[in-house]
Scaffold this motif. Sequence first.
Motif, PDB file in Angstrom:
ATOM      1  N   TYR A  22       0.832  -1.199   0.000  1.00 53.19           N
ATOM      2  CA  TYR A  22       0.000   0.000   0.000  1.00 53.19           C
ATOM      3  C   TYR A  22       0.867   1.249   0.000  1.00 53.19           C
ATOM      4  CZ  TYR A  22      -3.353  -3.502   1.587  1.00 53.19           C
ATOM      5  OH  TYR A  22      -4.123  -4.635   1.682  1.00 53.19           O
ATOM      6  N   THR A  57       3.860   1.243  -5.209  1.00 59.51           N
ATOM      7  CA  THR A  57       2.957   0.094  -5.113  1.00 59.51           C
ATOM      8  C   THR A  57       2.996  -0.685  -6.429  1.00 59.51           C
ATOM      9  OG1 THR A  57       1.048   1.290  -5.979  1.00 59.51           O
ATOM     10  CG2 THR A  57       1.422   1.392  -3.587  1.00 59.51           C
ATOM     11  N   LEU A  82      -7.548   3.861  -6.639  1.00 55.96           N
ATOM     12  CA  LEU A  82      -7.613   2.433  -6.331  1.00 55.96           C
ATOM     13  C   LEU A  82      -6.707   2.087  -5.151  1.00 55.96           C
ATOM     14  CD1 LEU A  82      -8.554  -0.445  -7.049  1.00 55.96           C
ATOM     15  CD2 LEU A  82      -6.613  -0.591  -8.620  1.00 55.96           C
ATOM     16  N   ASP A  83      -5.491   2.630  -5.141  1.00 56.95           N
ATOM     17  CA  ASP A  83      -4.576   2.395  -4.022  1.00 56.95           C
ATOM     18  C   ASP A  83      -5.200   2.859  -2.706  1.00 56.95           C
ATOM     19  OD1 ASP A  83      -2.338   1.066  -5.002  1.00 56.95           O
ATOM     20  OD2 ASP A  83      -1.353   2.896  -5.678  1.00 56.95           O
ATOM     21  N   ARG A 128      -8.440   3.226  -2.008  1.00 59.09           N
ATOM     22  CA  ARG A 128      -9.595   2.382  -1.660  1.00 59.09           C
ATOM     23  C   ARG A 128      -9.144   1.023  -1.127  1.00 59.09           C
ATOM     24  NH1 ARG A 128     -14.536   4.168  -3.333  1.00 59.09           N
ATOM     25  NH2 ARG A 128     -15.395   2.071  -3.270  1.00 59.09           N
ATOM     26  N   MET A 129      -8.104   0.476  -1.728  1.00 63.49           N
ATOM     27  CA  MET A 129      -7.588  -0.821  -1.266  1.00 63.49           C
ATOM     28  C   MET A 129      -7.057  -0.713   0.160  1.00 63.49           C
ATOM     29  SD  MET A 129      -8.140  -3.055  -3.632  1.00 63.49           S
ATOM     30  CE  MET A 129      -7.039  -4.423  -3.307  1.00 63.49           C
ATOM     31  N   TYR A 130      -6.388   0.393   0.470  1.00 65.86           N
ATOM     32  CA  TYR A 130      -5.890   0.566   1.833  1.00 65.86           C
ATOM     33  C   TYR A 130      -7.056   0.746   2.803  1.00 65.86           C
ATOM     34  CZ  TYR A 130      -3.088   2.055   5.770  1.00 65.86           C
ATOM     35  OH  TYR A 130      -2.502   2.139   7.013  1.00 65.86           O
ATOM     36  N   ILE A 158     -10.015  -0.607   2.513  1.00 68.24           N
ATOM     37  CA  ILE A 158     -10.544  -1.960   2.733  1.00 68.24           C
ATOM     38  C   ILE A 158      -9.655  -2.726   3.716  1.00 68.24           C
ATOM     39  CG2 ILE A 158     -10.957  -4.203   1.616  1.00 68.24           C
ATOM     40  CD1 ILE A 158     -11.727  -2.598  -0.925  1.00 68.24           C
ATOM     41  N   HIS A 159      -8.348  -2.584   3.562  1.00 70.06           N
ATOM     42  CA  HIS A 159      -7.386  -3.222   4.470  1.00 70.06           C
ATOM     43  C   HIS A 159      -7.643  -2.785   5.919  1.00 70.06           C
ATOM     44  CE1 HIS A 159      -3.528  -4.432   6.199  1.00 70.06           C
ATOM     45  NE2 HIS A 159      -3.303  -3.176   6.534  1.00 70.06           N
TER      46      HIS A 159
END
Length: 217
Positions: free
Chosen positions: A97, A159, A198-199, A201-203, A205-206
């Motif tokens: 991330y 990333t 996207l990076d 949003r992914m973090y 979610i993490h």
Amino acid sequence: MDIEKKKNRFEVEEFEKLKNIMVKYNCALEIVMTHLNNLNTYYNAFEPVNPIEHIKRRIKSPESIAGKLNKKGLPLTAEIADQTLHDIAGIRIICAYAKNIYEIVEIIKNQADFTVIREKDYLMAPKESGYRSYHLIVELNLGRLFGDQICQVEIQLRTSAMDFWATLEHKVKYKYEGKMPEFLSQELQISAEQIHELDERMYHIHELVDEINEDLI
């Protein structure tokens, strides 16, 4: 094309000098890689999640070095390459991330065996093209065997998504010899923004998964 290739070649005598100089850059890479591999081992052994996905290393080819000197309008000599180029030896750290990048940067800065002499944060201030990454130039002493010579290594942190984008941009630039059509440039800029989102949003979610796991304990 043959003329261009000839332009990006060292004379035989300078090429031999360059080969000797490259030895020290390989040794500098080994030193920095040892520190980073130790960090990777630590994360795997003692932390629940390793923020480092993988580490790449590279040494610029003589043709690439000559090309960069030509671009800067400098003489094609081994000494000039050694004195003016800061990225002959390079390491790329791919993090899970974007937030992890700053954690790794601080660890690198606190290493006793080398000193950060330059840094550029292209995460907070991306290039106009959309390029995002964190660049460090570290300087280290190679020890008595090399007469206490100082050597520099470039470290890039990004990333996987940023790395994919940068690889694609490089291919497009190479194809069009640096004169990229405007519509492709715009597409890459849009893609860079989408990758950034996207990076993030992914973090997010993490973090949500971590909170859920904590509630279940």
